[in-house]
Enzyme design. Sequence first.
Site, PDB file in Angstrom:
ATOM      1  N   SER A  23      14.745  46.592  42.164  1.00 20.08           N
ATOM      2  CA  SER A  23      14.924  45.824  43.405  1.00 20.08           C
ATOM      3  C   SER A  23      14.574  46.643  44.652  1.00 20.08           C
ATOM      4  CB  SER A  23      16.369  45.322  43.515  1.00 20.08           C
ATOM      5  OG  SER A  23      17.256  46.407  43.625  1.00 20.08           O
ATOM      6  N   ASN A 110      28.302  48.086  43.135  1.00 19.74           N
ATOM      7  CA  ASN A 110      28.695  46.683  43.317  1.00 19.74           C
ATOM      8  C   ASN A 110      29.326  46.432  44.680  1.00 19.74           C
ATOM      9  OD1 ASN A 110      27.848  46.626  40.724  1.00 19.74           O
ATOM     10  ND2 ASN A 110      29.840  46.157  39.798  1.00 19.74           N
ATOM     11  N   THR A 155      13.949   3.402  67.509  1.00 15.27           N
ATOM     12  CA  THR A 155      14.695   3.346  66.249  1.00 15.27           C
ATOM     13  C   THR A 155      13.715   2.779  65.230  1.00 15.27           C
ATOM     14  OG1 THR A 155      15.497   1.088  66.564  1.00 15.27           O
ATOM     15  CG2 THR A 155      16.893   2.829  67.440  1.00 15.27           C
ATOM     16  N   HIS A 156      13.786   3.264  64.015  1.00 10.60           N
ATOM     17  CA  HIS A 156      12.835   2.866  62.965  1.00 10.60           C
ATOM     18  C   HIS A 156      11.390   3.134  63.391  1.00 10.60           C
ATOM     19  CE1 HIS A 156      16.281   0.603  61.271  1.00 10.60           C
ATOM     20  NE2 HIS A 156      16.495   0.295  62.545  1.00 10.60           N
ATOM     21  N   SER A 277     -10.831  22.339  63.598  1.00  4.70           N
ATOM     22  CA  SER A 277     -11.302  22.082  62.242  1.00  4.70           C
ATOM     23  C   SER A 277     -12.620  22.823  62.051  1.00  4.70           C
ATOM     24  CB  SER A 277     -11.509  20.576  62.054  1.00  4.70           C
ATOM     25  OG  SER A 277     -12.466  20.339  61.036  1.00  4.70           O
ATOM     26  N   LYS A 283     -11.625  18.151  66.803  1.00  2.00           N
ATOM     27  CA  LYS A 283     -10.225  18.248  66.400  1.00  2.00           C
ATOM     28  C   LYS A 283      -9.422  19.308  67.144  1.00  2.00           C
ATOM     29  CE  LYS A 283      -8.834  16.506  62.709  1.00  2.00           C
ATOM     30  NZ  LYS A 283      -7.854  15.473  62.559  1.00  2.00           N
ATOM     31  N   ASN A 285      -5.598  20.339  66.217  1.00  2.77           N
ATOM     32  CA  ASN A 285      -4.522  19.966  65.291  1.00  2.77           C
ATOM     33  C   ASN A 285      -3.212  20.697  65.597  1.00  2.77           C
ATOM     34  OD1 ASN A 285      -6.303  18.310  63.841  1.00  2.77           O
ATOM     35  ND2 ASN A 285      -7.029  20.064  62.646  1.00  2.77           N
ATOM     36  N   GLU A 290       3.167  21.623  61.943  1.00  2.85           N
ATOM     37  CA  GLU A 290       3.043  21.272  60.518  1.00  2.85           C
ATOM     38  C   GLU A 290       3.575  22.402  59.637  1.00  2.85           C
ATOM     39  OE1 GLU A 290      -1.001  20.019  59.784  1.00  2.85           O
ATOM     40  OE2 GLU A 290      -0.938  18.675  61.497  1.00  2.85           O
ATOM     41  N   TYR A 317      31.320  41.178  39.463  1.00  4.83           N
ATOM     42  CA  TYR A 317      29.883  41.347  39.697  1.00  4.83           C
ATOM     43  C   TYR A 317      29.080  41.025  38.441  1.00  4.83           C
ATOM     44  CZ  TYR A 317      25.336  43.332  40.718  1.00  4.83           C
ATOM     45  OH  TYR A 317      23.979  43.473  40.899  1.00  4.83           O
ATOM     46  N   GLN A 322      21.873  40.160  42.182  1.00  2.00           N
ATOM     47  CA  GLN A 322      20.803  40.923  42.833  1.00  2.00           C
ATOM     48  C   GLN A 322      19.813  39.986  43.542  1.00  2.00           C
ATOM     49  OE1 GLN A 322      19.091  44.479  41.019  1.00  2.00           O
ATOM     50  NE2 GLN A 322      17.155  43.385  40.845  1.00  2.00           N
ATOM     51  N   LYS A 325      19.529  38.612  47.683  1.00  2.00           N
ATOM     52  CA  LYS A 325      18.874  39.166  48.864  1.00  2.00           C
ATOM     53  C   LYS A 325      17.485  38.595  49.153  1.00  2.00           C
ATOM     54  CE  LYS A 325      20.282  43.119  47.263  1.00  2.00           C
ATOM     55  NZ  LYS A 325      21.291  42.492  46.380  1.00  2.00           N
TER      56      LYS A 325
HETATM   57  N1  ARG Z   1      20.499  46.096  42.789  1.00  2.00           N
HETATM   58  C1  ARG Z   1      21.812  45.652  42.542  1.00  2.00           C
HETATM   59  C2  ARG Z   1      22.099  44.383  43.359  1.00  2.00           C
HETATM   60  O1  ARG Z   1      21.460  44.156  44.303  1.00  2.00           O
HETATM   61  C3  ARG Z   1      22.798  46.712  42.932  1.00  2.00           C
HETATM   62  C4  ARG Z   1      24.063  46.667  42.146  1.00  2.00           C
HETATM   63  C5  ARG Z   1      23.769  47.084  40.766  1.00  2.00           C
HETATM   64  N2  ARG Z   1      24.973  47.112  39.991  1.00  2.00           N
HETATM   65  C6  ARG Z   1      24.962  47.156  38.703  1.00  2.00           C
HETATM   66  N3  ARG Z   1      26.100  47.138  38.116  1.00  2.00           N
HETATM   67  N4  ARG Z   1      23.858  47.144  38.021  1.00  2.00           N
HETATM   68  O2  ARG Z   1      22.965  43.620  43.041  1.00  2.00           O
END
Ligand code: ARG
Length: 440
Positions: A23, A110, A155-156, A277, A283, A285, A290, A317, A322, A325
Amino acid sequence: MAKLWGGRYAVKTSAVFERYSNSLASDTRLTPYDLKACTAHVQMLSEVGVINEEDARKLLHTLNEMSVQVENDELTPSGNHEDVHSWVEAELASRVGPIASSIRIGRSRNDLVVTDFRLWMKDELLYQQEAVKRFQQILLTLAERNLEVVMPGYTHLQRAQPVSLAHHLLAYFWMLERDRQRLIQCYRTTDVCPLGAGALAGSTWPIRPERTAELLGFASAFENSLDVVSDRDFAVEFLAAAALCMVHCSRLAEEIILWSTTEFGFMRLSDAWSTGSSLMPQKKNPDPAELVRGRTGSVIGHLMALLTVIKGLPLAYNRDLQDDKPTVFAAADTLGSSLEVLAGAMESAQFQNEKMAAAASDPGLLATDLADLLVRSGVPFAESHELVGRHCEGDTDERVKPLLEQLTTASAVEGRTHRGAAGFKAVAAQLDRARNTLLV
Ligand code: ARG
């Protein structure tokens, strides 16, 4: 690359799995926050006597050195590290030797990862609140300028009653105000420090989570270690707020698109905010609108993705988390850039006031007011409604005829004077309230 675990492992991790689980690329934006969290943790460990003063001084000095380098773009995570936490420890170890690993005492990745994430989120929330506010300010300025411009309200998507253009613009101001309040609320949810919860159960070391929370500027420390390592409510709340804000942006984008058509002709986007375009020379646009409308789909998707990741997770956990994010980072990037783009397109656009006025002069828009006049002259509402309906089809009752001159588009707008109505006076008062809202 050395791992933070592996004592009981007889064979190397599969390269395929290593790639799948890595990650570092997405964690990279947590780097400054990870360094902050490590610093606060070491400081607290030294205060409670778990790390001796000399080691603490060395660690704190080097963590600070790394933070400065990261801030100046002289240092960025690289190499085959599992995540940003592994990289920080490896980098620290390359500078101070084996004492680097004492940053791991009394904590786990964690609690660390979600501490980093909350610290990042808090900064991001302040940035997003400002981005929303900037957009609101632009809508306010446009509304001030166009208080007495009349357009049809719909409306509509059928012409309904005349309104002030400012009223239409302020409708979006208030949507964004609710979005801003949701982001402010989300900050409160996020402002809890998980550090010290460890892997799931806290620690036998005499750590002080309240102190770490204080050092990191959190409003409070966690109440329950099991909960806090797996709680992603703050991320869901942000995604929900972001999705709804994008939905509001998308509605405005849709109106920009409609209003820029020859059929409506209510608005012209600046050349700086439209696209041509490659084939059709005539054009111009409304691509920014959009793209905002389209990208709203991805933010809604991110909200669904995270809810679905969480829904089946037993305490505490689980590695599934993971993937919280990337969804939040992507949604935040899309929201921030969409707000900026839409605000820029709106700020520089030109409203075609005559076109709006011409559309608003459609006599059909006065039908409700005509019925109201009939009611005032003693005809029951249902009958008035019926008579005006027939008048719209060309069959005008004798009781209707004398009332027709009394009605104009201007009088229909001006007549709506109560709080929140579309009339000029009411909108002027609404503008004052909108201005005051942004001051607090
Ligand atoms: N990359 C992990 C996450 O974002 C970090 C925590 C990893 N913990 C573990 N027990 N493998 O969640």
